[in-house]
Design an enzyme around this catalytic site. Structure first.
Site, PDB file in Angstrom:
ATOM      1  N   HIS A 225      -8.864  11.046   1.202  1.00 47.19           N
ATOM      2  CA  HIS A 225      -8.787  11.933   0.040  1.00 47.19           C
ATOM      3  C   HIS A 225     -10.148  12.149  -0.614  1.00 47.19           C
ATOM      4  O   HIS A 225     -10.311  13.066  -1.417  1.00 47.19           O
ATOM      5  CB  HIS A 225      -7.763  11.405  -0.977  1.00 47.19           C
ATOM      6  CG  HIS A 225      -8.222  10.236  -1.791  1.00 47.19           C
ATOM      7  ND1 HIS A 225      -7.875   8.934  -1.494  1.00 47.19           N
ATOM      8  CD2 HIS A 225      -9.004  10.166  -2.897  1.00 47.19           C
ATOM      9  CE1 HIS A 225      -8.412   8.126  -2.380  1.00 47.19           C
ATOM     10  NE2 HIS A 225      -9.108   8.842  -3.247  1.00 47.19           N
TER      11      HIS A 225
ATOM     12  N   ASP B 237      -4.779   7.200   4.774  1.00 43.76           N
ATOM     13  CA  ASP B 237      -5.856   7.595   3.858  1.00 43.76           C
ATOM     14  C   ASP B 237      -7.186   7.002   4.288  1.00 43.76           C
ATOM     15  O   ASP B 237      -7.984   6.550   3.458  1.00 43.76           O
ATOM     16  CB  ASP B 237      -5.523   7.182   2.423  1.00 43.76           C
ATOM     17  CG  ASP B 237      -6.415   7.889   1.401  1.00 43.76           C
ATOM     18  OD1 ASP B 237      -6.945   8.960   1.738  1.00 43.76           O
ATOM     19  OD2 ASP B 237      -6.597   7.351   0.296  1.00 43.76           O
TER      20      ASP B 237
ATOM     21  N   GLY C 208     -14.193   7.428  -8.405  1.00 41.98           N
ATOM     22  CA  GLY C 208     -15.486   7.216  -7.761  1.00 41.98           C
ATOM     23  C   GLY C 208     -15.532   5.933  -6.965  1.00 41.98           C
ATOM     24  O   GLY C 208     -16.371   5.771  -6.077  1.00 41.98           O
ATOM     25  N   ASN C 209     -14.628   4.986  -7.277  1.00 42.48           N
ATOM     26  CA  ASN C 209     -14.533   3.744  -6.508  1.00 42.48           C
ATOM     27  C   ASN C 209     -13.821   3.940  -5.178  1.00 42.48           C
ATOM     28  O   ASN C 209     -13.937   3.107  -4.271  1.00 42.48           O
ATOM     29  CB  ASN C 209     -13.782   2.662  -7.288  1.00 42.48           C
ATOM     30  CG  ASN C 209     -14.685   1.846  -8.193  1.00 42.48           C
ATOM     31  OD1 ASN C 209     -14.566   1.909  -9.407  1.00 42.48           O
ATOM     32  ND2 ASN C 209     -15.595   1.089  -7.604  1.00 42.48           N
ATOM     33  N   SER C 210     -13.038   5.008  -5.059  1.00 44.44           N
ATOM     34  CA  SER C 210     -12.245   5.231  -3.847  1.00 44.44           C
ATOM     35  C   SER C 210     -13.136   5.230  -2.610  1.00 44.44           C
ATOM     36  O   SER C 210     -14.172   5.906  -2.564  1.00 44.44           O
ATOM     37  CB  SER C 210     -11.501   6.556  -3.930  1.00 44.44           C
ATOM     38  OG  SER C 210     -10.476   6.511  -4.889  1.00 44.44           O
TER      39      SER C 210
ATOM     40  N   GLY D 143      12.102   6.071  17.537  1.00 46.70           N
ATOM     41  CA  GLY D 143      13.198   6.963  17.198  1.00 46.70           C
ATOM     42  C   GLY D 143      14.374   6.286  16.516  1.00 46.70           C
ATOM     43  O   GLY D 143      15.520   6.413  16.985  1.00 46.70           O
ATOM     44  N   VAL D 144      14.119   5.583  15.405  1.00 43.65           N
ATOM     45  CA  VAL D 144      15.211   4.954  14.664  1.00 43.65           C
ATOM     46  C   VAL D 144      15.077   5.258  13.176  1.00 43.65           C
ATOM     47  O   VAL D 144      13.981   5.513  12.676  1.00 43.65           O
ATOM     48  CB  VAL D 144      15.229   3.415  14.854  1.00 43.65           C
ATOM     49  CG1 VAL D 144      15.472   3.046  16.301  1.00 43.65           C
ATOM     50  CG2 VAL D 144      13.952   2.784  14.327  1.00 43.65           C
TER      51      VAL D 144
END
Length: 389
Positions: free
Chosen positions: A128, A158, A230-232, A288-289
């Protein structure tokens, strides 16, 4: 002789009288005399043992950890074009609302952080942070700036990987998030609100947090170390300076830190990073469950022997699990020997499997455990994948 005895008796009587008066009116005088003339008693108390002084190191300081990690943490600056509504190009619309409306494209800027993971210029960050960016610039801790290009992204976790044209860069040491325990000290490093590289301290407040609606695959480290805009993409390190997580999100009603921050475990980030560098994309397993968590109430109503695992509530027709013989109502308790406490953990364990290879699934059917070997498929596009895992 009689006269001497009389003098002695009178003297003794006077002394006893004086002693009586002193004991009645000033008893502390006697205590003071006793204290001064008798041996003093010593009270022994337990005191902290003085630690040996180490040259260049201060007790309870994390300077060494910060010194090891901070050079590998970078700031990321992004810009992108903001699309304007086509009505702004209409002269009549502009005349009605005002000629001051500018129909020309506008640009917005973004700020984030990242971690250098390879001396040849690979940088790990959040998806992001760089999503939809037209231009990306990476600023090193020493102030040098480089344009960056996107190697690959994985919105489901992410995670994103960038590359800059520089070599012999400082790199961070990867730690082991599996060794983290509640209460462990962690440090967050990044560039919050653009003030410059900043270090905040906290503890591990929670582990394997999921169901937050932040990513598709969630198993966050929760911390109360201050994390702000800004820490992301920045580093979450342990007290030795090793990377244990990538700071990703906060819960806040104000937009600022209130002590509830989340980081992607380094084991997850590393797995995604290696695939992105190798192929530019991430491939995940799929069987597929559809699954439903087993609660104590549900276990009681279904008369289950235990409340662990997840109930298979749906099967994709002719999907890998269906072909392998898994049945509706089966309780999945382990994937490749790893326990499945809830559907979130199941989702992550299946996603980590390699498509095209067989994997062992332990299921409980009629209160008896059995193994089902499934040929793992490739996770399909998000719409179908959200329906079945």
């Amino acid at each position: 002789m009689h006269k001497l005895w009389l003098i002695f008796a009178q003297t003794a009587t006077v002394c006893l009288g004086i002693l009586f008066v002193v004991m009645t009116l000033k008893p502390e005088w006697l205590n003071r005399v006793s204290f001064e003339t008798s041996p003093q008693q010593v009270t022994v108390v337990r005191e902290p043992v003085a630690e040996k002084t180490v040259v260049g190191r201060t007790t309870n300081s994390y300077r060494d950890a910060v010194r090891r990690a901070m050079p590998a943490v970078v700031s990321i600056y992004t810009t992108k074009e903001v699309k304007r509504h086509p009505f702004l190009n209409d002269p009549l619309f502009r005349r009605f609302f005002g000629e001051q409306l500018d129909p020309s494209p506008q640009r917005s800027s973004g700020l984030g952080s990242g971690v250098i993971v390879n001396a040849d210029g690979y940088v790990l960050t959040n998806n992001h942070v760089i999503e939809a960016a037209d231009e990306i610039e990476v600023a090193l801790a020493d102030g040098k700036r480089f344009p960056a290009k996107v190697v690959g992204t994985d919105p489901d976790t992410d995670v994103a990987v960038l590359h800059i044209g520089a070599t012999q860069l400082p790199t961070i040491t990867f730690g082991d998030d599996n060794n983290l325990r509640l209460g462990d000290v962690v440090l967050a490093i990044g560039n919050p609100l653009g003030v410059g590289q900043t270090v905040t301290m906290g503890i591990v407040s929670g582990l394997r947090r999921s169901g937050l609606g932040i990513n598709t695959f969630e198993s966050f480290i929760q911390t109360d170390a201050a994390i702000n805009q800004g820490n992301s993409g920045g580093a979450l390190i342990d007290s030795a300076g090793n990377l244990v997580g990538i700071n990703s999100a906060i819960l806040s009603q104000t937009g600022g830190s209130i002590g509830i921050g989340f980081a992607i475990p380094v084991s997850t980030a590393k797995l995604m990073m290696e695939q992105l560098i190798a192929t530019g994309t991430v491939t995940r397993g799929w069987i597929g469950v559809e699954a439903q968590d087993v609660t104590p109430e549900l276990a009681e109503s279904l008369k289950l022997a235990a409340s662990t695992g997840v109930i298979i509530a749906g099967l994709a027709r002719n999907g890998p699990a269906d072909k392998a013989g898994m049945k509706l109502g089966d309780i999945l308790v382990a994937v490749e020997g790893k326990p499945v406490p809830d559907s979130g953990v199941m989702l992550n364990l299946i996603a980590q499997l390699t498509p095209g290879q067989k994997a062992n699934f332990k299921v409980r059917r009629n209160n008896a455990d059995s193994d089902v070997v499934i040929l793992v498929g490739k996770r399909p596009k998000p719409k179908l994948a959200e329906q079945t895992e």
